[in-house]
Design an enzyme around this catalytic site. Structure first.
Site, PDB file in Angstrom:
ATOM      1  N   ILE A  37       0.824  -1.207   0.000  1.00 47.57           N
ATOM      2  CA  ILE A  37       0.000   0.000   0.000  1.00 47.57           C
ATOM      3  C   ILE A  37       0.858   1.257   0.000  1.00 47.57           C
ATOM      4  O   ILE A  37       0.656   2.153  -0.819  1.00 47.57           O
ATOM      5  CB  ILE A  37      -0.976  -0.006   1.193  1.00 47.57           C
ATOM      6  N   VAL A  38       1.815   1.348   0.884  1.00 45.84           N
ATOM      7  CA  VAL A  38       2.655   2.533   0.963  1.00 45.84           C
ATOM      8  C   VAL A  38       3.478   2.677  -0.313  1.00 45.84           C
ATOM      9  O   VAL A  38       3.621   3.775  -0.852  1.00 45.84           O
ATOM     10  CB  VAL A  38       3.554   2.492   2.217  1.00 45.84           C
ATOM     11  N   TYR A  39       3.996   1.575  -0.812  1.00 49.89           N
ATOM     12  CA  TYR A  39       4.767   1.599  -2.053  1.00 49.89           C
ATOM     13  C   TYR A  39       3.917   2.149  -3.200  1.00 49.89           C
ATOM     14  O   TYR A  39       4.339   3.038  -3.938  1.00 49.89           O
ATOM     15  CB  TYR A  39       5.272   0.190  -2.365  1.00 49.89           C
ATOM     16  N   GLY A  40       2.714   1.639  -3.354  1.00 50.26           N
ATOM     17  CA  GLY A  40       1.828   2.092  -4.427  1.00 50.26           C
ATOM     18  C   GLY A  40       1.431   3.548  -4.275  1.00 50.26           C
ATOM     19  O   GLY A  40       1.384   4.293  -5.248  1.00 50.26           O
ATOM     20  N   LYS A  43       4.367   5.723  -5.329  1.00 47.43           N
ATOM     21  CA  LYS A  43       4.497   5.803  -6.789  1.00 47.43           C
ATOM     22  C   LYS A  43       3.444   6.734  -7.371  1.00 47.43           C
ATOM     23  O   LYS A  43       3.736   7.522  -8.279  1.00 47.43           O
ATOM     24  CB  LYS A  43       4.380   4.413  -7.413  1.00 47.43           C
TER      25      LYS A  43
END
Length: 132
Positions: A37-40, A43
Site C-alpha cells: 500500500i505505501v509503495y503504491g 508511486k
C-alpha cells in the site's frame, strides 16, 4: 493502521490461476497485498508530482518524467530462490528480467536532447509487465 480482516481486498487470495495465493501471481491487477500500500501510494504521488511539474516548470524549460523499471537483474536478485524468480519472470511478457544497462539507457534517453519533446510521461522499462 487498518486491520487486514477489515479489508478483504488487501488479503492474499487463492484463484484457479494462482492456487497458492502468491503475491506475484496473475491476480496482482485486481487485489492489493497489504504490504504494498505505501509503495503504491508513493508511486502515485511521484506520478502526480511529475504531472504538476510538467505545467509549473514549462516556462523554465524544465522537463519532468517518471522512469518505472520492472524486475531487474541485480546482485540481490541473484540471492533469491529460483522458483521465486521463475514466478516473477512468468509475469513479464518478454520472458526475462531487465538488465541494469537497459534501465540506464532509458534514463539517459530521458535526460538527453533526444527526448526534448518528451515531458510528463511515465516510461515503463519493464518488459511489458505493467501493461498486461
Amino acid at each position: 493502521m487498518i486491520p487486514s480482516s477489515c479489508c478483504p481486498l488487501y488479503q492474499q487470495h487463492e484463484t484457479p490461476a494462482n492456487p497458492a495465493g502468491d503475491r506475484d501471481g496473475p491476480h496482482r491487477s485486481y487485489t492489493t497485498p497489504r504490504d504494498t500500500i505505501v509503495y503504491g501510494a508513493t508511486k502515485a504521488a511521484i506520478r502526480n508530482f511529475v504531472r504538476a511539474w510538467t505545467v509549473e516548470l514549462k516556462d523554465r524549460r524544465i522537463r519532468s518524467n517518471v522512469l518505472s523499471p520492472g524486475p531487474t537483474e541485480t546482485p540481490i536478485v541473484d540471492r533469491q530462490p529460483a522458483d521465486a524468480i521463475a514466478r516473477i519472470v512468468s509475469t513479464i511478457p518478454m520472458g526475462r528480467m531487465g538488465e541494469p544497462d537497459e534501465i540506464a539507457k532509458a534514463a539517459l534517453f530521458l535526460a538527453s536532447d533526444d527526448s526534448s519533446f518528451v515531458t510528463g510521461i511515465e516510461l515503463f522499462v519493464d518488459g511489458g509487465r505493467g501493461q498486461v
